[in-house]
Write a protein that holds these residues in place. Sequence first.
Motif, PDB file in Angstrom:
ATOM      1  N   ALA A 265       0.835  -1.202   0.000  1.00 44.09           N
ATOM      2  CA  ALA A 265       0.000   0.000   0.000  1.00 44.09           C
ATOM      3  C   ALA A 265       0.868   1.250   0.000  1.00 44.09           C
ATOM      4  O   ALA A 265       0.523   2.264  -0.613  1.00 44.09           O
ATOM      5  N   ARG A 270      -2.146   6.479  -5.105  1.00 41.72           N
ATOM      6  CA  ARG A 270      -3.440   7.010  -4.686  1.00 41.72           C
ATOM      7  C   ARG A 270      -4.418   5.875  -4.419  1.00 41.72           C
ATOM      8  O   ARG A 270      -4.847   5.194  -5.344  1.00 41.72           O
ATOM      9  N   TYR A 340       6.013  -9.169  -6.008  1.00 43.33           N
ATOM     10  CA  TYR A 340       5.913  -9.531  -7.429  1.00 43.33           C
ATOM     11  C   TYR A 340       7.006 -10.518  -7.804  1.00 43.33           C
ATOM     12  O   TYR A 340       8.179 -10.288  -7.506  1.00 43.33           O
ATOM     13  N   SER A 381      -3.375  -2.249  -9.202  1.00 34.11           N
ATOM     14  CA  SER A 381      -2.067  -1.670  -8.909  1.00 34.11           C
ATOM     15  C   SER A 381      -1.427  -1.182 -10.211  1.00 34.11           C
ATOM     16  O   SER A 381      -0.812  -0.111 -10.253  1.00 34.11           O
ATOM     17  N   ARG A 470       4.951 -14.014   0.928  1.00 31.61           N
ATOM     18  CA  ARG A 470       6.250 -14.087   1.616  1.00 31.61           C
ATOM     19  C   ARG A 470       6.086 -14.964   2.844  1.00 31.61           C
ATOM     20  O   ARG A 470       5.733 -14.469   3.928  1.00 31.61           O
ATOM     21  N   GLY A 522      -4.081 -10.320   6.347  1.00 35.03           N
ATOM     22  CA  GLY A 522      -3.749  -9.574   5.124  1.00 35.03           C
ATOM     23  C   GLY A 522      -3.423 -10.506   3.969  1.00 35.03           C
ATOM     24  O   GLY A 522      -3.802 -11.688   3.951  1.00 35.03           O
TER      25      GLY A 522
HETATM   26  C1  LIG Z   1       0.638  -0.277  -6.383  1.00 37.77           C
HETATM   27  C2  LIG Z   1      -0.489  -0.866  -5.554  1.00 37.77           C
HETATM   28  C3  LIG Z   1      -1.704  -0.195  -5.452  1.00 37.77           C
HETATM   29  C4  LIG Z   1      -2.738  -0.709  -4.667  1.00 37.77           C
HETATM   30  N1  LIG Z   1      -3.906   0.008  -4.570  1.00 37.77           N
HETATM   31  C5  LIG Z   1      -4.888  -0.418  -3.769  1.00 37.77           C
HETATM   32  C6  LIG Z   1      -6.089   0.354  -3.623  1.00 37.77           C
HETATM   33  O1  LIG Z   1      -6.255   1.406  -4.236  1.00 37.77           O
HETATM   34  N2  LIG Z   1      -7.033  -0.112  -2.773  1.00 37.77           N
HETATM   35  C7  LIG Z   1      -6.888  -1.264  -2.080  1.00 37.77           C
HETATM   36  O2  LIG Z   1      -7.766  -1.596  -1.278  1.00 37.77           O
HETATM   37  N3  LIG Z   1      -5.779  -2.040  -2.222  1.00 37.77           N
HETATM   38  C8  LIG Z   1      -4.780  -1.648  -3.052  1.00 37.77           C
HETATM   39  N4  LIG Z   1      -3.645  -2.409  -3.212  1.00 37.77           N
HETATM   40  C9  LIG Z   1      -3.548  -3.691  -2.488  1.00 37.77           C
HETATM   41  C10 LIG Z   1      -3.107  -3.435  -1.037  1.00 37.77           C
HETATM   42  O3  LIG Z   1      -2.016  -2.534  -1.022  1.00 37.77           O
HETATM   43  C11 LIG Z   1      -2.715  -4.743  -0.357  1.00 37.77           C
HETATM   44  O4  LIG Z   1      -3.833  -5.594  -0.362  1.00 37.77           O
HETATM   45  C12 LIG Z   1      -2.271  -4.483   1.086  1.00 37.77           C
HETATM   46  O5  LIG Z   1      -1.110  -3.663   1.112  1.00 37.77           O
HETATM   47  C13 LIG Z   1      -1.952  -5.795   1.819  1.00 37.77           C
HETATM   48  O6  LIG Z   1      -1.477  -5.465   3.082  1.00 37.77           O
HETATM   49  P1  LIG Z   1      -0.637  -6.475   3.982  1.00 37.77           P
HETATM   50  O7  LIG Z   1      -0.395  -5.754   5.270  1.00 37.77           O
HETATM   51  O8  LIG Z   1      -1.302  -7.776   4.038  1.00 37.77           O
HETATM   52  O9  LIG Z   1       0.750  -6.754   3.218  1.00 37.77           O
HETATM   53  P2  LIG Z   1       1.782  -5.844   2.440  1.00 37.77           P
HETATM   54  O10 LIG Z   1       1.223  -4.519   2.135  1.00 37.77           O
HETATM   55  O11 LIG Z   1       2.278  -6.680   1.329  1.00 37.77           O
HETATM   56  O12 LIG Z   1       2.980  -5.637   3.510  1.00 37.77           O
HETATM   57  C14 LIG Z   1       3.805  -6.678   3.926  1.00 37.77           C
HETATM   58  C15 LIG Z   1       5.049  -6.128   4.601  1.00 37.77           C
HETATM   59  O13 LIG Z   1       5.789  -7.210   5.178  1.00 37.77           O
HETATM   60  C16 LIG Z   1       7.175  -6.950   5.059  1.00 37.77           C
HETATM   61  N5  LIG Z   1       7.902  -8.223   5.165  1.00 37.77           N
HETATM   62  C17 LIG Z   1       7.864  -9.282   4.295  1.00 37.77           C
HETATM   63  N6  LIG Z   1       8.643 -10.301   4.753  1.00 37.77           N
HETATM   64  C18 LIG Z   1       9.175  -9.889   5.939  1.00 37.77           C
HETATM   65  C19 LIG Z   1      10.055 -10.502   6.898  1.00 37.77           C
HETATM   66  N7  LIG Z   1      10.506 -11.744   6.743  1.00 37.77           N
HETATM   67  N8  LIG Z   1      10.406  -9.783   7.999  1.00 37.77           N
HETATM   68  C20 LIG Z   1       9.941  -8.509   8.187  1.00 37.77           C
HETATM   69  N9  LIG Z   1       9.093  -7.903   7.310  1.00 37.77           N
HETATM   70  C21 LIG Z   1       8.715  -8.577   6.210  1.00 37.77           C
HETATM   71  C22 LIG Z   1       7.287  -6.307   3.679  1.00 37.77           C
HETATM   72  O14 LIG Z   1       8.479  -5.533   3.576  1.00 37.77           O
HETATM   73  C23 LIG Z   1       6.013  -5.440   3.641  1.00 37.77           C
HETATM   74  O15 LIG Z   1       6.261  -4.123   4.107  1.00 37.77           O
HETATM   75  C24 LIG Z   1      -2.587  -1.934  -3.987  1.00 37.77           C
HETATM   76  C25 LIG Z   1      -1.373  -2.642  -4.114  1.00 37.77           C
HETATM   77  C26 LIG Z   1      -0.326  -2.120  -4.887  1.00 37.77           C
HETATM   78  C27 LIG Z   1       0.974  -2.874  -5.006  1.00 37.77           C
END
Ligand SMILES: Cc1cc2nc3c(=O)[nH]c(=O)nc-3n(C[C@H](O)[C@H](O)[C@H](O)COP(=O)(O)OP(=O)(O)OC[C@H]3O[C@@H](n4cnc5c(N)ncnc54)[C@H](O)[C@@H]3O)c2cc1C
Length: 553
Positions: A265, A270, A340, A381, A470, A522
């Motif tokens: 995120a 945006r 990715y 994305s 991951r 997540g």
């Molecule tokens: C460009 C883009 C635009 C998007 N736009 C939208 C939108 O407009 N609306 C919407 O609802 N969703 C959107 N999404 C999807 C949304 O961002 C994701 O669904 C959301 O970020 C998932 O959150 P998360 O906390 O599960 O994991 P992530 O956001 O993937 O975060 C995981 C974190 O874990 C960390 N990590 C991984 N392995 C380790 C480890 N071994 N030790 C320590 N840290 C680690 C990574 O560095 C990362 O920071 C978008 C995604 C992208 C890529």
Amino acid sequence: MNKPVLLVVDDDPQVLAAVRRDLRSRYREAYTVVSASSGQEALSTARELKGRGDALAMVISDQRMPGMLGGELLALSREVYPLARRVLLTAYSDIEAAIRAINEAHLDHYLSKPWDPPEEKLYPVVDDLLDAWQAESLPEATGLRLIGHQWATRSHAIKDFLASSLIPYRWLDVERDAEARTLLEAANIPSDALPVLIFEDGSVLTNPEPRQVAERLGRPLLAAFDVYDLVVVGAGPAGLAAAVYGASEGLRTILLDRHAPGGQAGSSSRIENYLGFPAGVSGSDLTRRAITQAQRLGAEVLAPLEVTGVSIDGGYKHLALTDGRELVTRTMLASTGMFYREHPAPGVAEHTGAGVYYGAATTEAPAFRGRRVLVVGGGNSAGQGAMHLARYAADVQIVVRREGLGETMSRYLIEQIEKTPNIRLRPRAEIASVEGEGHVERVTLRFLEDGSCRSEEADAVFVFIGTRPRTDWLPAGVLRDAKGFVLTGRDLMAAEPYARTWKEQREPLLLETSVPGIFAAGDVRAGAMNRVASAVGEGSMVVRLAHEYLALT
Ligand SMILES: Cc1cc2nc3c(=O)[nH]c(=O)nc-3n(C[C@H](O)[C@H](O)[C@H](O)COP(=O)(O)OP(=O)(O)OC[C@H]3O[C@@H](n4cnc5c(N)ncnc54)[C@H](O)[C@@H]3O)c2cc1C
């Protein structure tokens, strides 16, 4: 250096005087309030400010003005000051126009007249927008400067780390900026030591690792305690939400990230569909708010720090960290999201960081001003990435294997793309290879209808396909599905190895994995919705479940 400017615009002298008075009474110490009585006057004032090298922090404009509507003025002002926050002032009857302007001109906010009392209706909005502006803007001559080669992978890694860590910096390309060469000569830095960071006090770090940069900037990298109630691994939206709730509900909570807080995120230019942000919110702004909130409530946040393995000792989980240390906790959340996968086409691996980027559109977009770029992928994305790139690049092509974007992208993004003249869709196509000397210069596209290929000039390829969870750092006892996503709760009970693995007298809790006390939330979780809001919801729920688990043990 002059104070940054707040520009207010209204053709009604009484309203103009009232906004000016209210803004001055609160912001005069740090900002100069300047007024204009028409859109044309406001634009020439903005250009004059630019000519003098002054900073413009915000434009607040009335909507209904003769000659030029407020929405139009705010759209044009972006060309002069791209970072200035833009607010439309509307009468109640104009709210529809304001919402249209938010969509078309990407405004930051609208305010309804009257705004009394300003303490409730004006200042919270302006404070918030000015905080966001300050976090992004950096005075030209001061602050942190990064000098390097545009096409070097190391430059990209440090740029990405600084941007993700919300550290404002100025990028100087050693081949294009004369200032870069002057600074290198003055500091006696050889060109093979790049990239180099020059700090405000003149000290330098040559070819640094992100961890050294974090240390130099005084970011905490050591945990304050040996044992925690909740360790959250991964600071994307799920992890940030868990840290906020964990700390606010009295759990000793620490949040770790291998890169920087924000996750996927954080790289979004945006997010338009997150509840409570009618004008959308950038990933960096959302992250900045979430970290501030988590830390204010007492959570520790450490980054960059990677968890490489977990071992179980009774009710305690021991987490191995990249710095060789260990953390012990009673409950743990895996919120490590997805990343990715490498695009398999020939030439992609060699050019990664030198014109091929994975989802990093926000960091690299300004380097491709006036150039030709390709976006690979048809999801939201990719759509957001294309929209952001279109602000800089002359030509943005979205390459997708399907006929169109209808099945994979949200309607609002498709509409925005259709209205953006420098974005083109290349349907039923894929990248066959990437070529260039030291950086991307050409891309060969394969067309799926007849298998034919065509080589075309291109300066960059932004890849937004092939996501993978991951999870390789998790212990083998945490069951996953065939694609590696973590099984939790009811999905876990339906999995074939469940009976052999789960030895508790109770059923697993809703987001609990096959190891009691380890939760997943997540995008890393099997069946996740891949949305910011659902990740935030699950991260918040885990704290309730962690309490339940702790009460059982
Ligand atoms: C460009 C883009 C635009 C998007 N736009 C939208 C939108 O407009 N609306 C919407 O609802 N969703 C959107 N999404 C999807 C949304 O961002 C994701 O669904 C959301 O970020 C998932 O959150 P998360 O906390 O599960 O994991 P992530 O956001 O993937 O975060 C995981 C974190 O874990 C960390 N990590 C991984 N392995 C380790 C480890 N071994 N030790 C320590 N840290 C680690 C990574 O560095 C990362 O920071 C978008 C995604 C992208 C890529």
